[in-house]
Design a protein around this motif. Structure first.
Motif, short mmCIF file in Angstrom:
data_model
loop_
_atom_site.label_atom_id
_atom_site.label_comp_id
_atom_site.label_asym_id
_atom_site.label_seq_id
_atom_site.Cartn_x
_atom_site.Cartn_y
_atom_site.Cartn_z
N UNK A 180 0.81 -1.22 0.00
CA UNK A 180 0.00 0.00 0.00
C UNK A 180 0.84 1.26 0.00
N UNK A 181 1.90 1.29 0.80
CA UNK A 181 2.74 2.48 0.86
C UNK A 181 3.52 2.68 -0.43
N UNK A 182 3.95 1.59 -1.07
CA UNK A 182 4.68 1.71 -2.33
C UNK A 182 3.78 2.26 -3.43
N UNK A 183 2.57 1.75 -3.53
CA UNK A 183 1.64 2.26 -4.54
C UNK A 183 1.35 3.74 -4.30
N UNK A 184 1.14 4.11 -3.04
CA UNK A 184 0.88 5.51 -2.72
C UNK A 184 2.06 6.38 -3.10
N UNK A 185 3.28 5.92 -2.81
CA UNK A 185 4.47 6.70 -3.15
C UNK A 185 4.60 6.88 -4.66
N UNK A 186 4.33 5.82 -5.42
CA UNK A 186 4.41 5.92 -6.87
C UNK A 186 3.41 6.92 -7.43
N UNK A 187 2.17 6.83 -6.96
CA UNK A 187 1.14 7.75 -7.46
C UNK A 187 1.46 9.18 -7.05
N UNK A 188 1.87 9.37 -5.80
CA UNK A 188 2.15 10.72 -5.31
C UNK A 188 3.27 11.39 -6.09
N UNK A 198 10.88 9.06 -5.53
CA UNK A 198 9.81 8.13 -5.18
C UNK A 198 10.27 7.19 -4.07
N UNK A 199 11.50 6.69 -4.18
CA UNK A 199 12.03 5.82 -3.13
C UNK A 199 12.16 6.54 -1.80
N UNK A 200 12.60 7.80 -1.85
CA UNK A 200 12.73 8.59 -0.63
C UNK A 200 11.36 8.78 0.02
N UNK A 201 10.36 9.09 -0.80
CA UNK A 201 9.02 9.30 -0.24
C UNK A 201 8.46 8.00 0.32
N UNK A 202 8.76 6.87 -0.29
CA UNK A 202 8.32 5.58 0.24
C UNK A 202 8.92 5.35 1.63
N UNK A 203 10.21 5.60 1.76
CA UNK A 203 10.85 5.47 3.07
C UNK A 203 10.20 6.43 4.07
N UNK A 204 9.88 7.64 3.60
CA UNK A 204 9.24 8.63 4.46
C UNK A 204 7.90 8.12 4.98
N UNK A 205 7.15 7.44 4.13
CA UNK A 205 5.88 6.85 4.56
C UNK A 205 6.12 5.74 5.58
N UNK A 206 7.09 4.88 5.32
CA UNK A 206 7.33 3.74 6.20
C UNK A 206 7.76 4.20 7.60
N UNK A 207 8.68 5.15 7.65
CA UNK A 207 9.11 5.63 8.97
C UNK A 207 8.01 6.48 9.62
N UNK A 208 7.09 7.00 8.79
CA UNK A 208 5.95 7.72 9.34
C UNK A 208 5.07 6.83 10.19
N UNK A 209 4.92 5.55 9.77
CA UNK A 209 4.20 4.60 10.60
C UNK A 209 4.86 4.49 11.97
N UNK A 210 6.18 4.33 11.96
CA UNK A 210 6.91 4.21 13.22
C UNK A 210 6.73 5.46 14.07
#
Length: 385
Positions: free
Chosen positions: A149-157, A257-269
């Motif tokens: 889910x986070x990867x798809x969101x990062x790609x679209x964003x 896109x990869x940076x934003x994906x990481x940003x989403x993942x650490x956002x969960x934490x």
């Protein structure tokens, strides 16, 4: 549950997260209104924009989704403890979900394009069955949703929405065109937000089974680790996105896109870390309730009402056919406006508490639609007869 016996930690967490959401939205409105990126007009703007990336952006909604899962699991656990069968509980949860969707759609039509209430309603409708999963199955599904889910969101964003950055504005906005645009984007918005919300929702269910927020004294060690690791990971992992936002670094689209994906993942934490830290603060407070804590808890107890009130403020402040202030603000001023809007909702929530209203109007409406009209108590004369 009477208001005096409510667990403090969930209400404090919701009250604090509404501040995060308000400042993020205000910062976002300033960006979206101009279409030219952040203002970055001086050291203060740069510092504020960097801090928003490190501490706020994509840190608020994971905690709210987790708290939603926590609350839904509490309903399930209480009703089953009363002896209710699963089909009855499922109907109750789905009725609640349908009304959340209805409230959220009305919110979108009238006020705000980024509604989260309908997203939670859809999650309640689609994922009520996970409440019966074993812990292992629940967490397996949760982490799968986290990754995909986070990867798809990062790609679209970054690929689709990022391509629109700096484009010329279209026809002049009107209340009607804004409403139509909100409705048109809703079918695309829903799957994206569901995709990034299911993971924290399921983690919230797992936490509710252990009563992490209701009995923090039993889980001090876990909560300390979650707070330190979660907030630390969010800050460290958010540094690359912060460098992009303040225009120190301009990577390629793939890297961004990869940076934003990481940003989403650490956002969960970060969201989980904030919740854990607030639970520890509530534990330290014990039974002490000063006016500030009482006001914050009142805000969290009326979180849906306060969230909707924020949207009322945005509808007045942001559109060009209303006050239209967003484009004239610096980044720091926009965040200040967001904090002021949040503070206004805190004052209103506390006034409701002082007036004796145990719920806000949105909470009252949702409860009435979910459970129906409460049974009338028999009068004394009827009992005597």
């Amino acid at each position: 549950m009477p208001a005096t016996r409510r667990s403090l930690a969930p209400d404090l967490a919701r009250g604090f997260m509404l501040l995060v959401i308000a400042t993020v939205h205000a910062h976002m409105f300033r960006l979206a209104t101009t279409g030219e990126g952040y203002a970055l007009d001086g050291a203060l703007d740069v510092a504020v924009t960097a801090c928003m990336a490190l501490f706020a952006e994509n840190r608020g909604y994971p905690m709210f989704a987790a708290l939603f899962g926590y609350g839904l699991a509490q309903i399930y656990l209480r009703r089953t403890a009363e002896g209710r069968e699963w089909p009855w509980v499922r109907r109750l949860l789905r009725r609640r979900g349908r009304w959340l969707v209805a409230i959220g759609i009305a919110h979108t039509v009238l006020l705000f394009f980024g509604d989260i209430i309908s997203v939670y309603g859809l999650i309640a409708l689609l994922f009520a069955g996970v409440l019966r999963f074993t812990d292992r199955r629940l967490l397996t599904h949760a982490f799968a949703w986290m990754a995909v889910g986070s990867l798809v969101y990062a790609l679209v964003n970054n690929v689709a929405f990022g391509a629109a950055k700096g484009e010329a504005q279209g026809a002049e906005a009107t209340p009607l065109t804004d409403m139509v645009m909100r409705l048109v984007t809703l079918p695309f918005f829903w799957p994206l937000m569901i995709g990034i919300s299911v993971f924290p929702f399921m983690v919230g269910i797992w936490a509710a089974r252990r009563r992490l927020l209701e009995e923090p004294e039993r889980h001090r060690a876990l909560l300390r680790k979650a707070a330190l690791f979660g907030i630390g990971a969010a800050v460290l992992g958010g540094i690359p996105q912060a460098l992009i936002n303040v225009e120190v670094w301009a990577p390629s689209a793939v890297v961004a896109t990869g940076v934003f994906w990481v940003h989403l993942l650490v956002g969960y934490a970060g969201g989980f870390g904030y919740a854990s830290a607030i639970a520890l603060i509530a534990l330290r407070m014990g039974e002490r309730r000063g006016p500030v804590v009482a006001a914050l808890a009142a805000t969290g107890q009326r979180s849906m009402t306060c969230y909707l009130l924020q949207s009322v403020a945005w509808a007045v402040l942001i559109p060009p056919y209303m006050l239209g202030i967003a484009g004239s603000l610096t980044d720091a001023q926009a965040v200040g406006v967001g904090a002021a809007v949040w503070l206004g909702t805190v004052v209103l929530a506390d006034l409701m508490r002082r007036a004796g209203f145990k719920q806000g109007p949105a909470e009252w409406f949702l409860r009435r639609m979910t459970y129906g009209r409460p049974a009338a108590a028999p009068v004394e004369g009827a009992r005597a007869g």
